[in-house]
Each structure stands twice: as structure tokens, then as C-alpha cells.
Enzyme design. Structure first.
Site, PDB file in Angstrom:
ATOM      1  N   HIS A  34      34.328   4.334  36.355  1.00 17.50           N
ATOM      2  CA  HIS A  34      35.351   3.495  35.732  1.00 17.50           C
ATOM      3  C   HIS A  34      34.872   2.048  35.729  1.00 17.50           C
ATOM      4  O   HIS A  34      34.563   1.487  36.781  1.00 17.50           O
ATOM      5  CB  HIS A  34      36.664   3.612  36.498  1.00 17.50           C
TER       6      HIS A  34
ATOM      7  N   SER B  99      34.509   6.346  40.884  1.00 17.41           N
ATOM      8  CA  SER B  99      35.371   5.215  40.541  1.00 17.41           C
ATOM      9  C   SER B  99      35.222   4.174  41.642  1.00 17.41           C
ATOM     10  O   SER B  99      34.108   3.872  42.056  1.00 17.41           O
ATOM     11  CB  SER B  99      36.814   5.692  40.374  1.00 17.41           C
TER      12      SER B  99
ATOM     13  N   ASP C 199      41.095  11.485  38.148  1.00 13.24           N
ATOM     14  CA  ASP C 199      40.102  11.736  37.104  1.00 13.24           C
ATOM     15  C   ASP C 199      38.994  12.635  37.652  1.00 13.24           C
ATOM     16  O   ASP C 199      38.514  12.450  38.761  1.00 13.24           O
ATOM     17  CB  ASP C 199      39.515  10.407  36.632  1.00 13.24           C
TER      18      ASP C 199
END
Length: 847
Positions: free
Chosen positions: A52, A25, A144
Site C-alpha cells: 500500500h 502494508s 487486504d
């Protein structure tokens, strides 16, 4: 909470390529580049990258990663087949999964801000590749990837995490380390080497055996026992070696002695080893023929036997992530439907106690959410009845979830669940040595009611406990609990940790004649206790039963409804109140209280029992002992002083009744006020809960958008660096040509120039933006401004030979400035020195 379901992962379906999932991310571009830069061109692995991204912007990740690796880097498309030695990148606004060796793209099911694309990828890798799956979590905010790594770890795959101290945003690595079983932790650039080492042959399996592997194994188990308080010495050595070899490969070690030294220096490795041993693989309706037989033959017999209003009690030992417990609940629901149709009355409800030693597995089981593979395992009818869609998978319906109680439990050390109608212990005993199997099977027999059912795995048998169990179908490993009586003293109750056996021996055959290591003193003490000690229970100050000695069924009985092991609830009606008073008196006065000749029934016409309540040596515990019940008869003398106190007791009873009536009226009034206050508080709580959920959602959305902006900012920064480098290259190129070049915008104002121009036009950096007509020049070219405007208006090329005030000649070329999009953004004027050519031409003419 029995021991976890220690099952070896099922071998995955053959696959042509092994897939490595990379999740990142914010701050993830640099570690992605470092990881892929270390990949050799012939690793044989395929790499799937999920980061992401802002779904409203075009992603630059594919282009950026091409610079750091010689492997082809491709943006994923739906149905694209995975190929070795290639990198596949998720496109913006999509969920990426792997199924059957192909990439699958689906629109996100969660709103922006709540999406977990890394978890989705890793879960699909675990389902598709099993023990061949590999997941890597790199820098990023949030959590995540943690659930996805848990799925990979439980499937037997490899899990890798960037060390948090090397990550720009360490939240994702820290969450993974805290909640998932992580095999390898290292800097991003070192993870690939550690991964390739772990994919090689496990260390310690070659011909050069360590000098004393048994001693090293003992040392490892001892430290594991001290760290986790769970004794694994009763596991088969072959099982333990197989799991430890895997950790050896992860760390690149060559012997058990080296690994023993590692766990001594790094106690956190013990947690990873413990989770490795607890890996369990299960599924819904595993061995369907067994569940069909349980539904069609066994469950109807159990339902017919249970009295109306009583629960059917079941225990699933080693439930792993809960699939088998929910399967049992579904089988009961289907059998209950058939029972109602057959008898015309409601079927008894089922209470399933599902337990496992792994806290991670219990957490997954309690959540009750599973991947899309559930649809294939349960079929469309059960899927519609017992599950609800959730994300890209399914969640167990509330009606099914309420029937199962999950708890962490060690079947070796913790007391078992009792008064059971069904006990399922599948594929757990095969990992225990023979001595532990001989100890557990009588314990299972004691836990079951006569006529209860024991369900074992396909490779397990009841062995020497054949007198306790009668086969229903030997092939399906279903057994009835026989009516053969078994005293509690004959069962080895696991109420406290047993001293570890310092030696490891090979498993002994399951033989009842195997000699016992119990001393003669212990045997004699057990025999005396069974023959002469009264039946008794050990309780705490609240009356909760902690330990049972002997047979107490004549004095205590389970109450209807939810299971409650409390003596105030279980005591027979005739002795319930006196025992409560005596327990309170023993607690206050710290002395033994004798209760002679208490009637077991309220009428007192059948039997009487003597009860002694005494404080136990340990503070806060009490022993309640029962002398064998004796029949009451009219000729039997009553305890001294009993007749004399009857009248006083009657008077006291009437007084107590009046007080109880007054207290009941006050209680009803208070209950009404409390009910109103409770309703108001519940309403306020609902409002606060709603506001909290909105704030949580907003926070998660903001965090996700922040991650996307961080990713985009990093990509743009990389682009800026590239543009700055390209600008420097262009500037150096122009200067190296030694050609005077002037760039003007649409208003003929100076935008850029090269160094040689300053010899013709008096320019410096501060002149950027000045009109061309304001500049002083040595050129004899008054029409320069007009020609430039003409070129800008007509887009025609202009070329003239011009002299300077110092006698030089220049070729002046004026051309339109075109962008890559073919837009006119000014003019470019070049000045080429042709003085030498003109002088040569003049000499030729004169000659």
C-alpha cells in the site's frame, strides 16, 4: 448443502516462470527485506511485490529492496514480461495483475481508501497460474490479501502468511489465518525455506514407504471426524492420500505417521487439511454441449410438465463456488424465453438449491462476484444479461441471484432435498468408494419426482441403480427418473452420523450382488417396520417435519410457493385443524392423543383416516402416525357419541365465528398502526444505514491513508538512517584528510567545520551560526571576510598563502559551495599547511 465439489484442480497452462506474489502494508518493509534476502540467486522464481503506497508521492520501495537482494529489482510497467530470479514492484496509484506471464497495470476502480491491490494481484495469479500460483501475506493493517489467498487456495496453489506475533502490524496475517486456507505460517525470514521445501517432491511418495500407512491414515481420518464431525472414510484412499501428501510437503514430513503425530499435537492443522480436501475447481458452462442439450431438450420437457403456478425445483450437489448453480439458472432463463414464445404463457419459475460442505466456497457463491474470466466463459450476450460489472470482475445480477439458495450440507450425513425436478451431481461421486455410491444413487432417485432429471459428470454412471434411471444421452450423462416406485424404507436416509468403519479396504466393483454387512437382526427389523408399522412423521413443537417413515403422500402434500416442510401447511384440509389441536394437547398433557376416523377432505365424503399424536422419547419431538385411509360409506358406523355432540359443536362454531369477527376488526386497526410505525422505522433505518455507510467509508479511507503514511514513514526512516550513515562517512573522511575545512552559509555564518580548523580559528560546537567576522583567528589575514564575500558574489576561486602569528604558513582556498542541484549555498574555505614547503624554499634560496 451436499458435500463440497471435490475436484482436482485443472492443470494450468504451461508457464515459463512460477510467480510468487508478496503482499504487505504498514510495517511491511522489514519482512519484505527479510524474505527477499533469503532468496538464492537461482531459485527460478519471479517475485511480484505489492505494498500500500501513497499515490501522490514517488515510491522509494524499489531502491530500498535493491539493498537486500542480489536479484534485479524493477518497477513494474504495463506489458512487462515476467522473468525468473527478478523482483517486480508495483508503482504508486496503480492496480497490478498478471495475465499470460505479463504484468498488467490498470488505474484503480475503487476510490482511495477502499482499494485492495493485494487481492487483485493474488486473484490474477490464481486465474493465470492455477495450482502453480503462490501468495504471501506479510505485515499490514486491514484485511487486504485474504480474498486473494482464498482464490489461490481454491485453485490449488500455495498460501503463506507471516506469523502474526512476528509482524509489526498483525491484522492482515490474522485475517488471512481466520478466513483463508493458509498452508504455511512462519516468520518472514523463514517463509522462503518453507516455500522451497513445499515446491519439492511431496513427502511420502518415495520408495521407502511408512511401516503402516493404512493405520496412520485411519488415525488421521478419526481425528478429522472428531474435529469437524464429517466422516471422510468413504472417500477413495487414493484421493485422500493425494491431498494429504500435499500437506506432508508443506511441513517437510516424510511419512503419514509423522503427519498423524502432527495433527495430534496441532489440531488447527485439521482445519487446513479439511479445506485441502474440499478444494473444488469449476467454471461457468463447463462442458458446453451438456448445457446445450439440457437447454434445448431436457428443460422444455420439464417446463411443459410443471402445472401453472408451481415451481421447478432443482438441487446442485457439490456446487463449489456457485458457477454451476448460476449456469443452471441461466439455462432455465433461456429455456423459459423459448417456452413463452412457443406457448404464449409465462414459464414456471425455477428454485435452485445449491449446496456444498465447504463454508469458504459457500461464502464466495453467496457473494456472487467473480473475476474477469467470466466474460470468456459465458460470452457477451449472457454477460450483458446476467452480470453487472463489479471492481475488476463481475457480479451476478439480482434476478439470477434470487433464483439460487446456497446452503452448507453434507450429502453423506444430512437428509437430502426432495420433490426435485432436476438434480445435478457432477464430478462428485468419482471421489467416493463403491459402497457410498451404491447408497447415494437410490437416495438421489428418492429425491427426484418420477420424470425428473439426474445430471452426472462425464466419468460417472448410475451403476447398479439402472432400474431407477433411464438414459437420455449416455454420453452427456443425463438420465430420466423412471416411474419405478421406490419405498422410503428401501433408501438409506442419512439422518445421523454412521459409525466409522475402522478398516480401509480397496474399492469394490459396482456390483449389486456384493454382500452386505448388515446383521440379520437389522434386516428383520427393517422388514417388520416396512410391513406393519404405520406411515408416520417426526415433528418438533412447531410442527416442522424432521423425519418421514413410510409413504405419507395420501395425508401430507407440499403447499404451493416457497418450500415449507411444516405439518400444519402440508396436512390435507380435512385433518389439518384436528391434527394441530391434537399436537397442542399432546404437548400440554404429555400423552398420546387418538383421532379416529377423520375425513381427509372437508366434505368428508370419500375417505377417513385415523391419526395418533404421541410424544417421542426425546423431549420436544412428537410422532404423528397415520393409519391407512379407509373408504367412507353410508352404512359404516360413525364413532360413538358423534351424533350427540354435533349440535354442541355447531353452537361452539357460531360463537367462535363471532369472536373471530371481532378479533379481525381489532387486528385490522392494529395492522394500520403497525404499518405506520413500520414505515417510520424503515425511514429511520435507511437514514442510519446511510450514516453508517458514510462512517464505514470514512473509517476505511482513514485506515488506508494511515497505512500509506506508515509505509511512507518507514521508507523515510530508512532514508534518514542512510543519510545519517552518509554524514558519518563524510565526517570521518574529512577528519582523516587532516585538512582544516570551514563551511559558511550565504551570510558567511559558520555551518560546519573540521577538527583541524580549531588550531587556526577559535571554534567550538556552540559557534555554529556565528558570523565569520566575529571569530578570533591566528591568521595574518584581515581580508578573509572580504575575500569570502567577493567569492560569494563573483563565484570565482580565491587562493592565497597566509602566515600565522606562530610562524606557520597556510594555503587558503576559498570556493563557492554548490549543491547537487547546482545552487550556491555559501562558501568552503580550506587551510592547507605549507610550512614545510616554505622552509625548504627558504633554505634553497639561501643555499
Amino acid at each position: 448443502m451436499p458435500l463440497p465439489l471435490h475436484r482436482d484442480p485443472a492443470p494450468p497452462a504451461p508457464a515459463s516462470v512460477r510467480v510468487v506474489g508478496l503482499g504487505a502494508s504498514a510495517g511491511g518493509l522489514a519482512p519484505l527485506e527479510a524474505f527477499l534476502a533469503a532468496v538464492p540467486p537461482d531459485s527460478g522464481l519471479a517475485f511480484v511485490v505489492v505494498q500500500h503506497m501513497d499515490p501522490t508521492r514517488k515510491a522509494l520501495l524499489t531502491e530500498l529492496l535493491r539493498r537486500c537482494t542480489a536479484m534485479p529489482v524493477t518497477e513494474a510497467t504495463d506489458g512487462l514480461r515476467l522473468q525468473p530470479d527478478q523482483v517486480f514492484v508495483i508503482p504508486p496509484g496503480q492496480d497490478l495483475t498478471v495475465t499470460g506471464g505479463h504484468l498488467r497495470l490498470n488505474p484503480p476502480t475503487q476510490p482511495r481508501g477502499l482499494r485492495l491491490p493485494i487481492d487483485h494481484l493474488f486473484a490474477s495469479l490464481a486465474a493465470d497460474g492455477g495450482a502453480r500460483s503462490i501468495g504471501v501475506v506479510l505485515s499490514g493493517m486491514g484485511s487486504d490479501g485474504t480474498l486473494g489467498l482464498q482464490a489461490i487456495h481454491e485453485a490449488g496453489g500455495l498460501t503463506l502468511v507471516q506469523s502474526p506475533e512476528t509482524a509489526r502490524y498483525p491484522a492482515m496475517p490474522q485475517n488471512a489465518l481466520a478466513h483463508a486456507g493458509v498452508d504455511i505460517v512462519a516468520a518472514a525470514g523463514e517463509l522462503l525455506a518453507r516455500l522451497l521445501a513445499a515446491l519439492g517432491e511431496p513427502a511420502g511418495t518415495g520408495s521407502a514407504a511408512p511401516p503402516d500407512p493404512a493405520a496412520s491414515l485411519d488415525a488421521i481420518l478419526q481425528r478429522l471426524r472428531e474435529h469437524t464431525r464429517h466422516d471422510l472414510s468413504d472417500y477413495k484412499p487414493s484421493t485422500l492420500r493425494r491431498r494429504i501428501d500435499r500437506r506432508l510437503a508443506v511441513h517437510g514430513l516424510s511419512s503419514l505417521a509423522a503427519y498423524a503425530d502432527l495433527v495430534r499435537r496441532n489440531p488447527s492443522e485439521l482445519d487446513l487439511l479439511f479445506q485441502e480436501v474440499l478444494i473444488g475447481v469449476t467454471q461457468f458452462f463447463r462442458d458446453p454441449e451438456v448445457w446445450d442439450e439440457l437447454r434445448d431438450q431436457v428443460m422444455p420437457a420439464l417446463l411443459d410438465r410443471v402445472p401453472p403456478g408451481q415451481l421447478l425445483r432443482a438441487w446442485v450437489a457439490g456446487c463449489s463456488t456457485g458457477e454451476e448453480a448460476y449456469t443452471l439458472a441461466m439455462v432455465h432463463a433461456e429455456a423459459a424465453d423459448a417456452f413463452t414464445q412457443r406457448t404464449g404463457r409465462p414459464a414456471p419459475l425455477l428454485q435452485v438449491f445449491a449446496s456444498d460442505l465447504s463454508p469458504t466456497a459457500i461464502t464466495v457463491a453467496r457473494r456472487g462476484q467473480y473475476g474477469p474470466r467470466v466474460a470468456e466463459e459465458v460470452g457477451p450476450q449472457r454477460l450483458q444479461r446476467f452480470f453487472r460489472p463489479a471492481g475488476d470482475g463481475y457480479r451476478v445480477a439480482p434476478s439470477l441471484r434470487d433464483r439460487v439458495l446456497f446452503a452448507r450440507h453434507d450429502v453423506i450425513l444430512d437428509p437430502p432435498f426432495t420433490r426435485l425436478d432436476l438434480l445435478s451431481c457432477r464430478n462428485l461421486l468419482i471421489y467416493f468408494n463403491a459402497a457410498l455410491q451404491r447408497r447415494l444413487l437410490p437416495l438421489f432417485g428418492y429425491s427426484l419426482r418420477p420424470g425428473g432429471v439426474l445430471l452426472l459428470g462425464s466419468s460417472e454412471t448410475v451403476g447398479p441403480a439402472q432400474n431407477l434411471f433411464t438414459p437420455i444421452n449416455p454420453r452427456s450423462r443425463l438420465y430420466w427418473r423412471s416411474s419405478h416406485t421406490q419405498s422410503a424404507g428401501a433408501v438409506d436416509f442419512p439422518v445421523s452420523p454412521r459409525p466409522a468403519d475402522p478398516t480401509h479396504t480397496e474399492d469394490l466393483p459396482l456390483s449389486a450382488s456384493s454382500p452386505s454387512s448388515t446383521s440379520l437382526q437389522t434386516l428383520a427389523e427393517q422388514a417388520l417396520l416396512q410391513a406393519f408399522a404405520p406411515a408416520a412423521v417426526l415433528v418438533n413443537e412447531q410442527g416442522d417435519v424432521l423425519y418421514v417413515h413410510g409413504s405419507v403422500g395420501a395425508y401430507l402434500e407440499p403447499a404451493a410457493g416457497k418450500a415449507n416442510w411444516n405439518i400444519h401447511v402440508m396436512a390435507r384440509p380435512g385433518i389439518r385443524t384436528p391434527v394441530a389441536v391434537a399436537l397442542r394437547q399432546a404437548r400440554v398433557e404429555s400423552r398420546a392423543v387418538q383421532l379416529p376416523d377423520l375425513p381427509l377432505d372437508p366434505g368428508g365424503a370419500d375417505t377417513a383416516v385415523g391419526v395418533t399424536v404421541a410424544p417421542a422419547p426425546q423431549a420436544g419431538l412428537f410422532i404423528v402416525a397415520f393409519r391407512p385411509a379407509l373408504p367412507l360409506s353410508p352404512d359404516r358406523p360413525v364413532a360413538a357419541g358423534r351424533d350427540a355432540t354435533d349440535e354442541a359443536l355447531r353452537a361452539e362454531l357460531l360463537c367462535c365465528k363471532d369472536e373471530m369477527a371481532a378479533l379481525r376488526r381489532e387486528m385490522l386497526a392494529s395492522a394500520e398502526e403497525l404499518q405506520a410505525a413500520n414505515e417510520a422505522l424503515q425511514s429511520t433505518n435507511e437514514e442510519l444505514q446511510s450514516a453508517n455507510e458514510e462512517l464505514t467509508t470514512s473509517k476505511e479511507e482513514s485506515q488506508s491513508m494511515n497505512e500509506e503514511l506508515q509505509t511512507l514513514n518507514q521508507e523515510l526512516q530508512t532514508k534518514l538512517d542512510d543519510l545519517a550513515l552518509a554524514h558519518s562517512d563524510m565526517q570521518n573522511l574529512l577528519n582523516s584528510t587532516d585538512i582544516a575545512t570551514l563551511f559558511l552559509d550565504n551570510d558567511l555564518q559558520v555551518r560546519r567545520f573540521t577538527e583541524p580548523v580549531t588550531r587556526l580559528i577559535h571554534l567550538r560546537e556552540s559557534d555554529i551560526g556565528r558570523p565569520l567576522s566575529d571569530l578570533a583567528t591566528t591568521l595574518n589575514y584581515p581580508e578573509l571576510d572580504a575575500d569570502a564575500r567577493q567569492t560569494l558574489r563573483t563565484l570565482t576561486f580565491t587562493e592565497k598563502e597566509i602566515t600565522t602569528s606562530d610562524g606557520h604558513w597556510y594555503m587558503v582556498r576559498i570556493k563557492p559551495y554548490r549543491t547537487l542541484a547546482d545552487l550556491i549555498q555559501g562558501v568552503v574555505i580550506t587551510f592547507i599547511d605549507i610550512t614545510a614547503a616554505k622552509e625548504l624554499e627558504s633554505r634553497l634560496r639561501q643555499g
